[in-house]
Design a protein around this motif. Structure first.
Motif: not given
Ligand SMILES: Nc1ncnc2c1ncn2[C@@H]1O[C@H](COP(=O)(O)OP(=O)(O)OP(=O)(O)O)[C@@H](O)[C@H]1O
Ligand SMILES: Nc1ncnc2c1ncn2[C@@H]1O[C@H](COP(=O)(O)OP(=O)(O)OP(=O)(O)O)[C@@H](O)[C@H]1O
Ligand SMILES: [Mg+2]
Ligand SMILES: [Mg+2]
Ligand SMILES: O=P([O-])([O-])[O-]
Lengths: 272, 294, 315, 296, 272
Positions: A72, A102-103, A105-107, A110, A133, A182, A185-186, B4, B13, B16, C206
């Motif tokens: 990540x 950032x994208x 890490x959304x997916x 951790x 988000x 964690x 954010x699915x 989400x 994004x 942001x 994120x």
């Protein structure tokens, strides 16, 4: 918009995601990584599949944390880091400089070794991710919080104190809270770096059960020092040594019939 | 069911990240703002003083005629003031620090004195001026002489020295004290021969910083009273005096009358800043040189 | 004594015993020193007591002549001349306005600088920027006063035509600049104390750096940041030379920051610089104002200590 | 030892200090005399001069261990004399020079360069309600008048208030200052300003200020060293300035008396430089004789 | 005043001190010691003889350091310490409040676990003790310095750099310097708290040899974690456990034939 979905015991996966177990989420190709002058990872090639638990084991300093932090790109917090090679996440090279971390890490969520909740209320801890988000609707947030806490098997323990500070929880509860955070954010993949090493045996057990549960919906990569844990919960195991992957195979095979002498030495406790 | 929406997240994004970059610029600009002001200030002062700083300016006494005016009297006054402040803060500051760190039992009294010191650090300097005026100038009838100014100033900067000395003393490892006690040394012998020498660099750093504070302070001295025109050089701690910042004050105020006084004020500021930078550099050098010897 | 050390040995313990026998003041010193040191340590306490006593005695005399309420609610201050009137409100508004302007400058810039230094700057950059900011904190206030009077005011007057040659706006801004390093450095300390694990936790969800800073680091460091504001206010309120030079000495009761106004500190300087003959109401008013100032800054300092101690985050 | 004009060289044989406070108007003159005295006459003597204002200065003068001299831009009041008697201080008045109260306006003020005495009074007093320039004289701009002056510590304030304004109430809006430098600055930066102070402060800031010509009935008179005389055209606004000597100190400390004599012998030269009209020789000689008599 | 006495190799003891080996220098009677509420020593009874090396062994936290620090009352630096019982040093109860600790510490020197020279020159380190005890004569000080450094077998290594900072020495040299510093006040007893545990094997050996040498002139009490060391250099050994003396006997006996089962367990490495 809000449809009641899977409870704790359903085995149906999240809607909207293709489920074809065995499909790779991460493909690592010839990854090398240096901290300043020191090389920490050498020629890593590793495919990580969907809806499996992949364990990473190896002696201290062998590069386990470094590797999963690369997935990540958290490893970039160390300013001297350099990499070469490719890591494809669902086909896209995340190491490419245009790739938005950032994208990613959304997916790719951790969970850390030491529980690290924010010094906020339990509710705010969970709602943090969705909020940044862009989810502002209070009703939706409420539902996300509940669903995530349920998903992390901690809802019953905290539902009456959602607005109390997260630091009032025990270490084990804090860690499950971090897992819940964690989940909120699915993510697609969850990375766990020795998530139970700071916990007592009972809390450890709970987290392990949770991992088993989560694997139905998420791909999980877990670093652990604890061989038994790897054997208990993972589908595949990678054995790292000095920044290299010595062996990567079905967990059963690694523990019963390792191909490499060094793997055998390590899992039988001869070093490490 | 998903709450989400990844597509949505990806779409947002960009905004942001833009916000983040914008904020970063803003934060950088904020940091640079202070630095820019510093640069402007130094530039202004330097250009106003251009041509006014020379040997005569440093060696002449005060005069009402700008071309003849010099700051020797203010330099003397500043030096004499330091001659009072340095030993006084050294004794008071280090003594207090030793007491608090080595002798005082951890308890109410100790924490009372400690709180008192940190509060004293926050008392406005004019209030110290009033204290000096009432106690030293009036009650002890010293008049507005170096000694009165120096004692006032010593009390003002005392907290700086106390806190720095306490930190320095605390940094002396316990094993050095044990070594000394183990030889049969008494407590005072240990403090005098082991603790103080080892903490001296830290103490000196604190004293220098305190002195540089004292050199720049104006308000308390204006309050205790410094004559607008004082030409002779002070020759002792019982003489009337003026100091660099007070000279700057009078020249700034009077610059409306005689335009060149603004240049004299600027020139004096340059000298004052040079002295302060030099002192602070010395403090930093001492700190770096003697740091971490154990 | 023959000198063949190594072969013949000194009887050191004998020597030491010998010394011990001779009358020594060692024991006496040992008992005396702590007492002396206690006396020295007491001086800081005596200073506080001295301040309180000197202020209090004269303040009491002042309130015998000027009723307490009149003083604190009076909008008219005319300390000189035959029919002197003592209302502190003009000074209070001057003080409050200059401090407020200062905080409007110092808080955002200070905190943003702190954020930059602690969250965004590389180590190298921080090592360069921080000492420069610290220089700003070490510049004598008289220099800022000169700067305000000869540079900032004329600059402001070029685009605020109504601005008086002496006014509260310009010194307020300059006090703010002076306080920036203090707010920045204390806030940065507070932010640095936030464990990295917390930042990592947010980044891993994120979050952008800004979101981490705004929603995690700053809330976690809030008590330290607020303490820095409170200490900043205390400094601004106590600041003297900048206002003494640049804000004039008009004692009008007004909230118009383009006007000349006087702060409590500048009043003290003006009155002591002019006439301070003991025994007059004017003389006592000095102490009443100083007392007000002292109490105010003391409360601020205690508040700052309380905030940073009590609300220290548990992480 | 007398520090007459004869023994030049600055190597006097006196030591000690002379402390002078009081009038801000007299300050520039006194500071210059003191400076000359210390450089040319008596290097061993420290003469320090401050400028709290006449009234404030008297409070420091009339005290135990008070100042040696008090400069004054008005003569001593009866209550101040009484205080001196009470303390056993013998006071000697020394007239030093002549000053004219000068009404000053901003350089950009092109309308009020000439005013009648009555207009000046009206501007500085409240009852007449002259709030705007246009109230003073038709044709003046309709803008607020901003009045400035020294505060109540100053003899100049009292002279203006008592002698020129005849004790009429001052308006609340007047901006009173402790420092003359601030006054000069304020008036020079405020287009609608009008202020007053001693001629010297105008004389030395001619480039920043305009002096109003006053019509005392015989046409506008500009203040100048010629008009500011006891019998000059500007006489109505002219006043003597003084310094008051503590005679007890003069008798105890030779340097105080020495300085007083030096002052009276040399003040006239310095007066012109600093914007004061000199005294008549007669006045000067009387003072000198009185002082020399104290020497025995 | 200065009487020439025994050289390094003579077995005659210092003049002015009665030499009858086996005579007790320290007699500990029913010593109990508490740090605040926690008891660290319980009913210690132990006699320590002249010109012997007494080793104190025991697992971590058993009170070894506490005990030897009580012998020169260094333990009092911890403000919460309370004691009961008696320790007689040559017949005088040192725990009595009128007993002057400075006198005691002049006779009972101490060497610490971590070498702790003063941040001064080598010369000043040694001269420190004599100086605080009033010896100012430069000639005498010179002699003391040389004699002490010789006594600690480090003279040859440092004689050319006496005025350099002691922190320039190696760890082993520093420790011998500390021993020399201790000799410079010619104590009667030397306490050593794990003096070699921070040193490499070669330095350790040197210090051990030195202890053997010193024992001719001094009584030595040495705490050690290293069983071999205790066996090699000590005459008597005391085994501490949980703040109590389990066994105290001739070293030979302790290591070959311990009376107590726990002693045996400990020295055979079964715990600790
Ligand atoms: N920030 C850093 N800077 C420099 N080197 C680092 C850094 N972090 C880790 N390393 C080095 O990289 C190598 C791999 O470290 P890593 O933390 O990945 O090991 P690990 O397998 O997670 O070990 P452990 O089991 O102890 O957590 C080690 O040699 C380590 O010293
Ligand atoms: N300063 C102190 N305050 C409170 N308790 C202490 C203190 N020092 C030691 N103790 C306690 O006293 C007991 C004995 O400690 P001591 O240091 O004497 O053990 P030790 O045998 O020297 O151990 P080690 O081999 O680890 O040095 C321990 O339980 C320890 O926790
Ligand atoms: Mg790791
Ligand atoms: Mg120990
Ligand atoms: O300062 P004054 O001359 O007006 O008293």
């Amino acid at each position: 918009m809000i449809t009641a979905t899977l409870g704790k015991n359903t085995t149906v996966s999240h809607s909207g995601r293709q489920v074809s177990s065995g499909q790779p989420v991460f493909q690592t190709k010839d990854l090398n990584l240096w901290y300043g002058e020191g090389q920490a990872l050498t020629n890593i090639n590793l495919n990580i599949n969907e809806n499996e638990v992949t364990a990473i084991i190896g002696p201290s300093g062998c590069g386990k944390s470094t590797y999963i932090k690369t997935l990540n790109r958290m490893v970039e917090l160390v300013p001297t880091v350099r990499t070469s090679g490719e890591i494809l996440y669902r086909g896209n090279n995340i190491l490419h400089k245009d790739f938005k971390v950032e994208d990613l890490r959304t997916k790719v969520g951790m969970v850390f070794q030491k529980p690290n909740p924010f010094p906020k209320s339990i509710y705010e801890n969970i709602a943090y991710g969705p909020k940044i988000h862009g989810i502002r609707n209070k009703r939706i947030l409420d539902e996300i919080v509940e669903q995530s806490l349920r998903g992390a098997a901690i809802w019953d323990e905290v539902k009456d104190r959602l607005h109390q500070n997260a630091y009032g929880l025990s270490g084990g509860q804090q860690q499950r809270l971090c897992i819940a955070r964690c989940l909120a954010i699915e993510p697609d993949v969850i990375l766990m770096d020795e998530p139970t090493s700071a916990l007592d045996p009972i809390s450890t057990l709970k987290v392990e059960e949770l991992v088993q549960e989560l694997k139905k919906d998420f791909s999980i990569i877990i670093v652990t020092h604890n061989m038994q844990q790897a054997a208990r919960i993972s589908d595949k195991t990678a054995f790292f040594l000095n920044g290299e992957v010595v062996e990567f195979a079905e967990t059963g095979k690694i523990f019963s019939n390792p191909a490499d002498k060094r793997t055998e030495d390590y899992i039988t406790g001869r070093f490490g | 069911m998903k709450y989400v929406d990844q597509a949505q997240v990806t779409k947002k994004m960009g905004t942001r990240l833009f916000a983040n970059n914008l904020a970063k610029m803003l934060f950088l600009l904020s940091t640079l703002f202070g630095i820019a002001v510093l640069a402007v200030l130094i530039y202004r002062v330097a250009s106003d003083s251009m041509g006014w700083i020379n040997k005569d300016f440093l060696l002449n006494k005060l005069s009402t005629v700008p071309e003849r005016a010099g700051i020797l009297g203010a330099i003397y006054g500043t030096l004499w003031l330091m001659a009072v402040v340095a030993p006084a803060t050294m004794i008071l500051g280090v003594g207090t620090a030793i007491y608090l760190e080595e002798y005082a039992k951890k308890g109410k009294l100790q924490s009372f004195i400690q709180t008192n010191i940190s509060n004293l650090a926050g008392v406005p300097s004019v209030v110290f001026g009033i204290l000096g005026l009432t106690v030293f100038v009036r009650a002890l009838d010293l008049g507005s002489v170096v000694l009165a100014g120096g004692l006032t100033m010593s009390l003002l900067v005392l907290p700086v020295v106390v806190v720095a000395s306490q930190e320095a003393i605390r940094a002396v490892p316990q094993f050095l004290r044990e070594a000394s006690y183990g030889m049969g040394a008494t407590k005072w012998q240990t403090i005098k021969n082991v603790v103080l020498p080892a903490s001296l660099p830290g103490i000196l750093t604190g004293v220098i910083l305190a002195l540089s504070r004292a050199i720049g302070e104006t308000a308390p001295l204006v309050v205790i009273g410094i004559p607008a025109l004082l030409i002779p050089l002070p020759n002792g701690i019982l003489d009337k005096f003026t100091v660099l910042p007070v000279q700057i004050y009078y020249w700034t105020v009077d610059s409306a009358l005689v335009a060149e006084y603004a240049n004299l004020a600027a020139a004096t500021i340059v000298i004052l800043l040079i002295v302060l930078f030099a002192m602070n550099s010395i403090a930093i050098i001492i700190r770096n040189k003697f740091q971490k010897r154990f | 004594m023959d000198k063949t050390a190594g072969v013949k040995k000194l009887n050191i313990s004998g020597l030491i015993q010998e010394k011990k026998k001779s009358p020594s003041i060692g024991n006496f010193t040992e008992k005396l020193i702590p007492k002396i040191l206690f006396g020295i340590a007491a001086i800081s306490v005596l200073t506080t007591i001295g301040i309180v006593l000197t202020l209090l005695t004269e303040t009491v005399l002042f309130f015998k002549e000027v009723p307490f309420l009149d003083f604190f609610t009076g909008t008219k201050l005319k300390p000189l001349g035959k029919d002197a009137v003592f209302g502190i409100l003009p000074l209070l508004t001057g003080t409050v306005l200059s401090s407020a302007i200062a905080m409007i400058v110092a808080v955002p810039i200070g905190v943003m600088s702190a954020v930059f230094l602690s969250e965004y700057a590389s180590d190298k950059l921080r090592k360069i920027l921080k000492p420069i900011l610290e220089i700003l904190a070490g510049i004598p206030t008289i220099v800022y006063g000169f700067f305000a009077f000869t540079f900032v005011t004329p600059l402001l007057r070029s685009f605020i035509p109504g601005l008086e040659p002496t006014n509260i706006l310009s010194p307020g801004i300059v006090i703010g600049i002076m306080i920036i390093p203090m707010v920045a450095s204390l806030s940065e300390d507070a932010m640095n104390a936030v464990p990295n694990a917390m930042r990592e936790g947010a980044l891993a969800l994120g979050a952008t750096k800004l979101e981490v800073t705004w929603r995690v680091v700053i809330p976690a460091a809030m008590s330290g940041i607020i303490a820095s504001f409170v200490l900043g206010i205390s400094r601004a309120v106590g600041e003297t030379m900048i206002v003494a030079i640049a804000s004039g000495s008009s004692k009008n009761f007004t909230f118009d920051v383009t006007q000349s106004m006087q702060t409590m500190t500048a009043y003290i300087v003006e009155v002591t610089g002019g006439e301070a003959a003991a025994g007059t109401t004017l003389y006592y008013s000095l102490y009443a104002v100083a007392m007000t100032l002292f109490v105010f800054t003391l409360l601020m300092n205690l508040a700052a200590q309380y905030v940073s101690r009590k609300y220290r985050e548990e992480y | 030892a007398c520090g007459g004009k004869g023994d030049k060289g600055g190597a006097g044989d006196l030591e000690g200090s002379v402390v002078i406070d009081g009038s801000g108007t007299v300050f520039p003159l006194m500071a210059k005399v003191a400076e000359n005295y210390m450089t040319n006459e008596q290097e061993g003597v420290s003469v320090e001069v401050s400028r709290a204002g006449t009234s404030a200065g008297f409070k420091k003068f009339l005290a135990k261990n008070g100042t040696d001299f008090n400069n004054a831009s008005r003569s001593i009041k009866n209550e101040e004399k009484a205080e001196a008697d009470k303390l056993g201080i013998e006071v000697q008045e020394l007239k030093v020079a002549l000053d004219g109260i000068t009404i000053v306006i901003n350089k950009d003020n092109k309308w009020a360069k000439e005013l009648t005495q009555q207009e000046v009074i009206d501007i500085f007093t409240a009852e007449k309600g002259k709030k705007n320039w246009s109230d003073v004289r038709p044709g003046f701009p309709n803008e607020p008048i901003k009045t400035y002056g020294p505060n109540e510590n100053h003899g100049t304030y009292e002279f203006m208030f008592e002698k020129i304004l005849e004790e009429q109430e001052l308006p609340g809006g007047i901006n009173l200052q402790q420092d003359y430098s601030t006054l000069v600055d304020l008036v020079s930066k405020d287009k609608n300003a009008i202020g007053f102070f001693g001629f010297g402060y105008y004389e030395n800031n001619k480039d920043k200020l305009t002096a109003v010509k006053i019509d005392f009935g015989k046409g506008p008179v500009e203040p100048s060293l010629e008009t500011i005389k006891e019998d000059g055209d500007y006489a109505a606004f002219t006043r003597p300035v003084f310094t008051y000597l503590n005679v007890n100190h003069a008798k105890e400390k030779p340097e105080v008396l020495d300085y007083a004599i030096y002052l009276m012998e040399n003040a006239q030269d310095v007066a012109k430089e600093t914007g004061f009209a000199p005294l008549s020789d007669e006045d000067k000689q009387t003072s000198l004789e009185t002082l020399k008599a104290m020497k025995k």
